[in-house]
Motif scaffolding. Structure first.
Motif, PDB file in Angstrom:
ATOM      1  N   LEU A 139     -19.904   0.109  13.510  1.00  0.00           N
ATOM      2  CA  LEU A 139     -20.858  -0.217  12.378  1.00  0.00           C
ATOM      3  C   LEU A 139     -21.004   1.194  11.901  1.00  0.00           C
ATOM      4  N   LEU A 140     -21.295   2.148  12.748  1.00  0.00           N
ATOM      5  CA  LEU A 140     -21.916   3.521  12.448  1.00  0.00           C
ATOM      6  C   LEU A 140     -20.909   4.476  11.764  1.00  0.00           C
ATOM      7  N   TYR A 141     -19.504   4.371  11.973  1.00  0.00           N
ATOM      8  CA  TYR A 141     -18.671   5.362  11.477  1.00  0.00           C
ATOM      9  C   TYR A 141     -17.417   4.680  10.542  1.00  0.00           C
ATOM     10  N   VAL A 142     -17.520   3.211  10.713  1.00  0.00           N
ATOM     11  CA  VAL A 142     -16.423   2.502   9.820  1.00  0.00           C
ATOM     12  C   VAL A 142     -16.763   1.617   9.001  1.00  0.00           C
ATOM     13  N   THR A 143     -17.643   0.584   9.290  1.00  0.00           N
ATOM     14  CA  THR A 143     -17.919  -0.466   8.156  1.00  0.00           C
ATOM     15  C   THR A 143     -19.213  -0.218   7.302  1.00  0.00           C
ATOM     16  N   LEU A 144     -20.283   0.518   8.168  1.00  0.00           N
ATOM     17  CA  LEU A 144     -21.571   0.629   7.222  1.00  0.00           C
ATOM     18  C   LEU A 144     -21.322   1.765   5.989  1.00  0.00           C
ATOM     19  N   PRO A 145     -20.390   2.938   6.478  1.00  0.00           N
ATOM     20  CA  PRO A 145     -20.319   3.848   5.377  1.00  0.00           C
ATOM     21  C   PRO A 145     -19.569   3.349   4.393  1.00  0.00           C
ATOM     22  N   GLN A 146     -18.470   2.275   4.492  1.00  0.00           N
ATOM     23  CA  GLN A 146     -17.913   1.833   3.462  1.00  0.00           C
ATOM     24  C   GLN A 146     -18.669   0.722   2.574  1.00  0.00           C
ATOM     25  N   ALA A 147     -19.488   0.177   3.470  1.00  0.00           N
ATOM     26  CA  ALA A 147     -20.402  -0.954   2.879  1.00  0.00           C
ATOM     27  C   ALA A 147     -21.420  -0.086   1.820  1.00  0.00           C
ATOM     28  N   ILE A 148     -21.904   0.770   2.225  1.00  0.00           N
ATOM     29  CA  ILE A 148     -22.954   1.550   1.509  1.00  0.00           C
ATOM     30  C   ILE A 148     -22.267   2.161   0.486  1.00  0.00           C
ATOM     31  N   ARG A 149     -20.944   2.628   0.551  1.00  0.00           N
ATOM     32  CA  ARG A 149     -20.295   3.355  -0.659  1.00  0.00           C
ATOM     33  C   ARG A 149     -20.169   2.355  -1.892  1.00  0.00           C
ATOM     34  N   ASN A 150     -19.716   0.869  -1.328  1.00  0.00           N
ATOM     35  CA  ASN A 150     -19.493  -0.037  -2.172  1.00  0.00           C
ATOM     36  C   ASN A 150     -20.574  -0.523  -3.082  1.00  0.00           C
TER      37      ASN A 150
ATOM     38  N   TYR B 101      -8.798   3.686   7.543  1.00  0.00           N
ATOM     39  CA  TYR B 101     -10.287   3.787   7.116  1.00  0.00           C
ATOM     40  C   TYR B 101     -10.296   4.421   5.566  1.00  0.00           C
ATOM     41  N   PRO B 102     -10.271   3.785   4.521  1.00  0.00           N
ATOM     42  CA  PRO B 102     -10.432   4.439   3.334  1.00  0.00           C
ATOM     43  C   PRO B 102     -11.355   5.671   2.955  1.00  0.00           C
ATOM     44  N   HIS B 103     -12.328   5.509   3.460  1.00  0.00           N
ATOM     45  CA  HIS B 103     -13.402   6.619   3.315  1.00  0.00           C
ATOM     46  C   HIS B 103     -13.420   7.807   4.004  1.00  0.00           C
ATOM     47  N   LEU B 104     -12.329   8.043   5.010  1.00  0.00           N
ATOM     48  CA  LEU B 104     -12.028   9.272   5.889  1.00  0.00           C
ATOM     49  C   LEU B 104     -10.652   9.750   5.472  1.00  0.00           C
ATOM     50  N   THR B 105     -10.503  11.054   5.548  1.00  0.00           N
ATOM     51  CA  THR B 105      -9.153  11.666   5.513  1.00  0.00           C
ATOM     52  C   THR B 105      -8.194  11.267   6.484  1.00  0.00           C
ATOM     53  N   VAL B 106      -7.062  11.555   6.412  1.00  0.00           N
ATOM     54  CA  VAL B 106      -6.167  11.250   7.424  1.00  0.00           C
ATOM     55  C   VAL B 106      -6.509  11.732   8.782  1.00  0.00           C
ATOM     56  N   GLN B 107      -6.864  13.374   8.701  1.00  0.00           N
ATOM     57  CA  GLN B 107      -7.110  13.605   9.930  1.00  0.00           C
ATOM     58  C   GLN B 107      -8.293  12.781  10.530  1.00  0.00           C
TER      59      GLN B 107
END
Lengths: 219, 253
Positions: A139-150, B101-107
């Motif tokens: 949630l913290l590093y993968v889904t929530l950041p994308q959700a907020i950006r969207n 993950y589209p919001h993160l760089t490849v690294q």
């Protein structure tokens, strides 16, 4: 035309009440300084409840969100302010505002976050979990950041609404910007203080509104 | 470690037996066995809906099996006492749609789990990411975002991401199905390289030519059951079952 200008755009009156209105502006900024963070954080918690896999958490949360999105916020505020003393809680007006806004804006922000979470493909969560990340880390590093950006434009729009909604605090005599302007209007027998207050709101919010438009264009 | 030397080496790295899974009233897996020896490349083939993907996803519990047992390197994956997050570190997964993950760089795509799950320092994780990127032939893409890469490059990053955790096995769910034909080769070249390095893999795929060339074992699934399995040569050239013959005839056309 002369009379109209005198009533609404009287520069002498505006100059006279400006210091008083700035006091009100400070109070409005103070309100925003805790109402916006409270709304943004509580919205995430509400979203976690309304998207919970557990029905016992999800259903009451969805019912509450629906209820408070349809409930008039002014009535909610008066109810909290005038109602809490009946259960033995005497709270300052600012606390009553905080509680009423928590209930109201958590529901609105919560729905925006939920829309954001729904827009994140489920493969994202699966990829994260398959590398051993826990549900919370995912949630913290993968889904929530994308959700907020969207849903960033929607979050900002709602925040603009929230700033304008702080004028409601005037009905329980919190001396925020609109309250000060209205007081100045009755003291000067002139509507120019209200126009000045509107100009201040415009200066405050127009850049944000412009930013939202640019973000929407980019997405 | 001396204790490790004393422990019996299991014949199978992955030992799934009698795996069953239903979605609603549809029984997708009706009791499937999948046995994978260490260092081998196993190909799962079969028509769409045959249960290949579901079987793979049960093997790291992205899907919760309804029955059966899955033992991965002496760890009972279905036991409630098993720490599934720790177990998943040992099981790499590569997805049909890459799922970078589209919001993160490849690294950062590669280092996220290294830092948060394996507890590596950022410097160590970055070094490991660079090593993995070199291995999949994309050493200069660390600072790129997934959207800036071709599908083939994205999938190679996906492989690098799962490989970085140094898993005991990598599961690939139709890794080339979403790729334009001219990009498939670059991904298969990486798979071949991993095989040469002795990395155990289970791949659900329709790349029959590649399977024939590289697979140690081919398992044909249909209707939620294993219909036939054996060496690539046996299954492709001397299929015993009618269903296998029909499937192979269909995909050749």
């Amino acid at each position: 035309m002369e009379q109209f200008t005198q009533e609404f755009f009287n520069l002498d009156v505006m100059a006279k009440v400006a210091p008083f209105l700035l006091q009100g502006l400070l109070q409005t900024l103070l309100l925003c300084s805790f109402l916006i963070p409270i709304g943004l954080v509580s919205g995430i918690l509400v979203m976690l409840l309304t998207t919970s896999p557990y029905r016992l958490l999800r259903w009451p949360a969805i019912a509450a969100v629906d209820f408070f999105r349809a409930f008039p916020p002014l009535v909610l505020l008066v109810f909290v302010y005038a109602g809490l003393p009946f259960i033995g809680l005497r709270v300052p007006a600012l606390v009553a505002v905080a509680v009423a806004f928590l209930i109201n804006s958590a529901s609105y922000y919560g729905e925006i976050y939920r829309a954001g979470m729904v827009s994140v493909p489920k493969g994202q969560r699966e990829a994260a979990r398959s590398t051993g990340l826990s549900a919370t880390q995912t949630l913290l590093y993968v889904t929530l950041p994308q959700a907020i950006r969207n849903v960033l434009p929607d979050l900002l729009s709602n925040t603009v609404e929230l700033v304008k909604l702080t004028t409601l605090a005037s009905v329980i005599s919190v001396p925020e910007l609109l309250h000060s302007a209205n007081l100045a209007r009755s003291l000067t027998y002139n509507s120019s203080p209200l126009i000045l207050a509107a100009i201040i709101y415009l200066l405050l919010l127009l850049p944000v509104v412009r930013l939202i438009a640019r973000l929407e264009h980019r997405l | 470690m001396s204790s490790a030397a004393a422990a019996p080496v299991p014949r199978y790295l992955l030992e799934a037996r009698g795996v069953r899974k239903s979605f609603g009233t549809t029984e997708v897996l009706k009791g499937v066995d999948l046995l994978v020896e260490p260092g081998k490349l196993v190909f799962l083939i079969g028509p769409s809906g045959s249960g290949k993907s579901t079987l793979l996803r049960c093997c790291n519990r992205l899907e919760e099996p309804d029955g059966g047992s899955i033992i991965m390197d002496n760890v009972d994956l279905l036991s409630p006492r098993t720490d599934i997050n720790a177990a998943r570190r040992q099981i790499g997964m590569v997805f049909q749609s890459f799922n970078l993950y589209p919001h993160l760089t490849v690294q950062k795509n590669i280092t996220l789990a290294l830092r948060k799950v394996a507890g590596m320092s950022t410097a160590d994780a970055n070094a490991r990411a660079a090593e993995m990127l070199a291995l999949v032939g994309l050493p200069d893409k660390a600072a790129s975002y997934p959207a800036q890469l071709s599908g083939g490059q994205q999938q190679r990053i996906g492989i690098a991401r799962s490989l970085a955790l140094n898993p005991k096995i990598i599961l690939m769910d139709e890794p080339t199905s979403a790729l334009d034909p001219e990009l498939v080769g670059s991904v298969l070249a990486v798979v071949k390289d991993l095989r040469a390095r002795g990395i155990t893999m289970v791949i659900a795929s329709h790349e029959m030519n590649f399977a024939r060339e590289a697979a140690d074992k081919v398992v044909f699934l249909d209707g939620g059951l294993v219909i036939e399995q054996g060496s690539a040569e046996d299954v492709f050239l001397r299929p015993q079952e009618d269903r296998t013959k029909r499937f192979l005839a269909q995909i050749r056309h």
